[in-house]
Motif scaffolding. Structure first.
Motif, PDB file in Angstrom:
ATOM      1  N   SER A  40     -13.378  45.933  14.083  1.00  0.00           N
ATOM      2  CA  SER A  40     -14.427  45.411  14.958  1.00  0.00           C
ATOM      3  C   SER A  40     -13.829  44.903  16.276  1.00  0.00           C
ATOM      4  O   SER A  40     -13.161  43.864  16.312  1.00  0.00           O
ATOM      5  N   ARG A  41     -14.061  45.618  17.352  1.00  0.00           N
ATOM      6  CA  ARG A  41     -13.554  45.200  18.664  1.00  0.00           C
ATOM      7  C   ARG A  41     -14.263  43.943  19.162  1.00  0.00           C
ATOM      8  O   ARG A  41     -13.648  43.095  19.810  1.00  0.00           O
ATOM      9  N   LYS A  42     -15.550  43.844  18.866  1.00  0.00           N
ATOM     10  CA  LYS A  42     -16.298  42.666  19.323  1.00  0.00           C
ATOM     11  C   LYS A  42     -15.767  41.396  18.670  1.00  0.00           C
ATOM     12  O   LYS A  42     -15.673  40.346  19.320  1.00  0.00           O
ATOM     13  N   LEU A  43     -15.410  41.482  17.384  1.00  0.00           N
ATOM     14  CA  LEU A  43     -14.890  40.302  16.699  1.00  0.00           C
ATOM     15  C   LEU A  43     -13.575  39.859  17.311  1.00  0.00           C
ATOM     16  O   LEU A  43     -13.365  38.660  17.562  1.00  0.00           O
ATOM     17  N   TRP A  44     -12.666  40.791  17.581  1.00  0.00           N
ATOM     18  CA  TRP A  44     -11.377  40.431  18.171  1.00  0.00           C
ATOM     19  C   TRP A  44     -11.545  39.959  19.614  1.00  0.00           C
ATOM     20  O   TRP A  44     -10.776  39.114  20.082  1.00  0.00           O
ATOM     21  N   ALA A  45     -12.546  40.484  20.315  1.00  0.00           N
ATOM     22  CA  ALA A  45     -12.836  39.974  21.656  1.00  0.00           C
ATOM     23  C   ALA A  45     -13.321  38.525  21.585  1.00  0.00           C
ATOM     24  O   ALA A  45     -12.956  37.690  22.423  1.00  0.00           O
ATOM     25  N   CYS A  46     -14.134  38.216  20.570  1.00  0.00           N
ATOM     26  CA  CYS A  46     -14.582  36.832  20.376  1.00  0.00           C
ATOM     27  C   CYS A  46     -13.399  35.921  20.071  1.00  0.00           C
ATOM     28  O   CYS A  46     -13.316  34.798  20.582  1.00  0.00           O
ATOM     29  N   LYS A 105     -27.601  42.028  26.660  1.00  0.00           N
ATOM     30  CA  LYS A 105     -26.947  42.527  27.875  1.00  0.00           C
ATOM     31  C   LYS A 105     -27.144  41.593  29.069  1.00  0.00           C
ATOM     32  O   LYS A 105     -26.452  41.730  30.075  1.00  0.00           O
ATOM     33  N   SER A 108     -24.406  37.766  29.821  1.00  0.00           N
ATOM     34  CA  SER A 108     -23.269  37.583  30.729  1.00  0.00           C
ATOM     35  C   SER A 108     -23.693  36.896  32.015  1.00  0.00           C
ATOM     36  O   SER A 108     -22.886  36.218  32.661  1.00  0.00           O
ATOM     37  N   THR A 158     -19.810  33.152  20.456  1.00  0.00           N
ATOM     38  CA  THR A 158     -18.867  33.528  19.401  1.00  0.00           C
ATOM     39  C   THR A 158     -19.450  33.282  18.020  1.00  0.00           C
ATOM     40  O   THR A 158     -19.447  34.163  17.141  1.00  0.00           O
ATOM     41  N   PHE A 161     -22.392  35.528  17.065  1.00  0.00           N
ATOM     42  CA  PHE A 161     -21.976  36.854  16.605  1.00  0.00           C
ATOM     43  C   PHE A 161     -21.402  36.795  15.191  1.00  0.00           C
ATOM     44  O   PHE A 161     -21.702  37.650  14.352  1.00  0.00           O
TER      45      PHE A 161
END
Length: 203
Positions: A40-46, A105, A108, A158, A161
């Motif tokens: 999960s890219r979103k999790l690591w971004a968080c 979206k 941000s 964070t 999500f």
């Protein structure tokens, strides 16, 4: 030949499942869940965003030392330190209210300005020089601006999500979020004395 319809009232037979098969199914589910989490890219971004924000949120740890260099007494240091934490409550409540009413979206547009405001507060705080009571009082609006911008960005997106993504792993994923931020803070605290010697508090 066609089978006669089953009687709805007839008892159903449930075959027992062996403990070994249960353990095997549980391990398979755990492996699949870990694979989803790792990819999960979103999790690591968080996690990355929270780790970078945590030192600013943990500013009260170093705040007494900084205020002491400005000539503030113990009472004023305690008041200003509590002001930093109290500013988070209305900021998080207001940010959460707006967050729920925005599309994903569009969010941000909320958090980017808040982070810019917090960065401006840090720059303002770095310009305060030793000057006794006036310098210490000038710190108060800077702290409110910093916490008002940083706390919604840390707490709301964070954890929102993770609550939707984690399922039964929510507690573990939340703990990892705090873990990465704590490690980053530890690194900073282990080097801040050298940073002070090199460029002072503005650095």
């Amino acid at each position: 030949p066609p089978q006669p319809p089953a009687d709805d009232n007839s008892p159903t037979v449930e075959w027992p499942v062996s403990p070994r098969r249960r353990r095997r199914a549980k391990r398979r589910r755990t492996t699949e869940a870990l694979g989803v989490i790792i990819r999960s890219r979103k999790l690591w971004a968080c996690y990355a965003a929270s780790a970078l924000i945590t030192p600013t949120l943990d500013l009260p740890t170093l705040l007494p030392l900084y205020l002491d260099t400005l000539g503030a007494d113990e009472v004023r240091i305690g008041l200003l330190g509590s002001l930093f934490s109290l500013a988070a409550v209305p900021a998080v409540l207001g940010g959460g209210f707006v967050h729920q009413r925005m599309r994903p979206k569009q969010r941000s547009l909320l958090y980017a300005p808040l982070l810019c405001v917090s960065a401006a507060g840090l720059l303002l705080l770095s310009t305060v020089r030793q000057g006794g009571r006036l310098a210490a009082l000038a710190v108060a609006p800077s702290l409110v601006v910093i916490m008002g911008g940083i706390s919604p960005s840390f707490y709301i997106p964070t954890y929102d999500f993770i609550l939707r993504f984690g399922g039964p792993w929510t507690g573990t994923l939340t703990g990892l979020c705090d873990f990465f931020g704590g490690v980053f803070c530890t690194i900073i605290y282990s080097t801040y004395s050298r940073l002070l010697a090199r460029g002072g508090w503005p650095l």
